[in-house]
Structures are given as structure tokens and as C-alpha cells.
Design a protein around this motif. Sequence first.
Motif, short mmCIF file in Angstrom:
data_model
loop_
_atom_site.label_atom_id
_atom_site.label_comp_id
_atom_site.label_asym_id
_atom_site.label_seq_id
_atom_site.Cartn_x
_atom_site.Cartn_y
_atom_site.Cartn_z
N VAL A 210 50.18 31.50 40.90
CA VAL A 210 50.22 30.90 39.57
C VAL A 210 49.68 31.91 38.56
O VAL A 210 48.65 32.55 38.78
CB VAL A 210 49.38 29.60 39.53
N GLU A 211 50.38 32.03 37.43
CA GLU A 211 50.05 32.98 36.38
C GLU A 211 48.67 32.69 35.79
O GLU A 211 48.39 31.58 35.35
CB GLU A 211 51.11 32.88 35.29
N GLY A 212 47.78 33.68 35.82
CA GLY A 212 46.45 33.57 35.22
C GLY A 212 45.44 32.76 36.01
O GLY A 212 44.36 32.47 35.53
N VAL A 213 45.77 32.41 37.24
CA VAL A 213 44.91 31.57 38.06
C VAL A 213 44.61 32.27 39.39
O VAL A 213 45.44 33.01 39.90
CB VAL A 213 45.59 30.20 38.33
N ASN A 214 43.41 32.04 39.94
CA ASN A 214 43.01 32.62 41.24
C ASN A 214 43.06 34.15 41.21
O ASN A 214 43.62 34.78 42.09
CB ASN A 214 43.88 32.06 42.37
N LYS A 215 42.47 34.73 40.18
CA LYS A 215 42.47 36.19 40.01
C LYS A 215 41.52 36.85 41.00
O LYS A 215 40.43 36.35 41.25
CB LYS A 215 42.03 36.54 38.59
N LYS B 133 52.08 53.89 40.73
CA LYS B 133 51.96 52.73 39.83
C LYS B 133 50.71 52.84 38.96
O LYS B 133 50.73 52.55 37.78
CB LYS B 133 51.88 51.44 40.65
N ALA B 134 49.59 53.21 39.61
CA ALA B 134 48.32 53.36 38.90
C ALA B 134 47.82 54.77 39.12
O ALA B 134 47.09 55.04 40.07
CB ALA B 134 47.31 52.35 39.43
N PRO B 135 48.20 55.71 38.25
CA PRO B 135 47.86 57.12 38.45
C PRO B 135 46.35 57.38 38.50
O PRO B 135 45.91 58.31 39.17
CB PRO B 135 48.47 57.83 37.24
N ASN B 136 45.56 56.56 37.82
CA ASN B 136 44.12 56.76 37.84
C ASN B 136 43.42 55.97 38.93
O ASN B 136 42.24 56.18 39.19
CB ASN B 136 43.52 56.37 36.48
N GLY B 137 44.15 55.02 39.54
CA GLY B 137 43.50 54.17 40.53
C GLY B 137 42.55 53.22 39.84
O GLY B 137 42.77 52.82 38.70
N GLY B 138 41.48 52.83 40.53
CA GLY B 138 40.48 51.97 39.92
C GLY B 138 40.57 50.54 40.37
O GLY B 138 41.16 50.22 41.40
N ILE B 139 40.02 49.65 39.57
CA ILE B 139 39.98 48.23 39.91
C ILE B 139 41.10 47.50 39.18
O ILE B 139 41.15 47.50 37.95
CB ILE B 139 38.62 47.61 39.55
N ILE B 140 42.00 46.90 39.95
CA ILE B 140 43.13 46.18 39.38
C ILE B 140 42.91 44.69 39.61
O ILE B 140 42.56 44.26 40.71
CB ILE B 140 44.46 46.63 40.03
N GLU B 141 43.12 43.90 38.56
CA GLU B 141 42.96 42.45 38.67
C GLU B 141 44.34 41.82 38.77
O GLU B 141 45.22 42.10 37.95
CB GLU B 141 42.23 41.93 37.43
#
Length: 110
Positions: A40-45, A55-63
Motif C-alpha cells: 500500500v502506497e505510503g504505508v508500512n514503510k 539505481k542509487a549511485p550513492n547508495g545509502g538508506i532507502i525508504e
Amino acid sequence: MSQAKLHVKKGDTVLVLSGKDKGKQGKILQAMPAKDKVVVEGVNKIKRHTKPNQKAPNGGIIEKEAPMFASKVMVVCPACSKATRVAKKEIDGKMVRVCRKCGEALDQAK
């Protein structure tokens, strides 16, 4: 194992019934009938620590949203804007999901 059926479909607006996001509404992004789960969009992040990649050239924490059990959500009727259980009714020779509160069809004619 036979294919399981869910009371919700991709694109439905749903209300979360329990858990940390209880009371929130969102649109279903993905339905997984085999696992009996929905995203569900915006829920249970959740937060995901990732290494740098294309996709994420810098890496890090993705939510991102994690799957949750389909039994924890209830369809919100677009006509009466209330959370409702789903009934099935035959309209024009097709089985359609119907709101139990107002009787309006939940599935749009395509």
C-alpha cells in the motif's frame, strides 16, 4: 496449490485496520495473491541500507513500502467514501465487486 483470491485489487483505495499505520488510507501498488499480501502506497514503510548501484549511485538508506497481509486492509468505496466489505454481484453477465453499504460497483467498466 490453487491460486488464492484477494478481496482487493491493484489500484483500490484501502484503509489499514491494524498495526503501526492503523487508520491510514492509501492506494494498492501491488497485490500478491499467492502470498496473501499487498503493498500500500505510503504505508508500512521500511528503511533499506543499500550499496551503491545503478539505481542509487550513492547508495545509502532507502525508504520503501513493504508488503503487508491483505487481511489488515479494507476497501474504501469510491461512491460513499466509507470502508466496506466486498460483495459479489452479477451485472451484465459479469461478476463485479460491490460495496456492502451503498450497493455501488467497485470495479470500473473497462
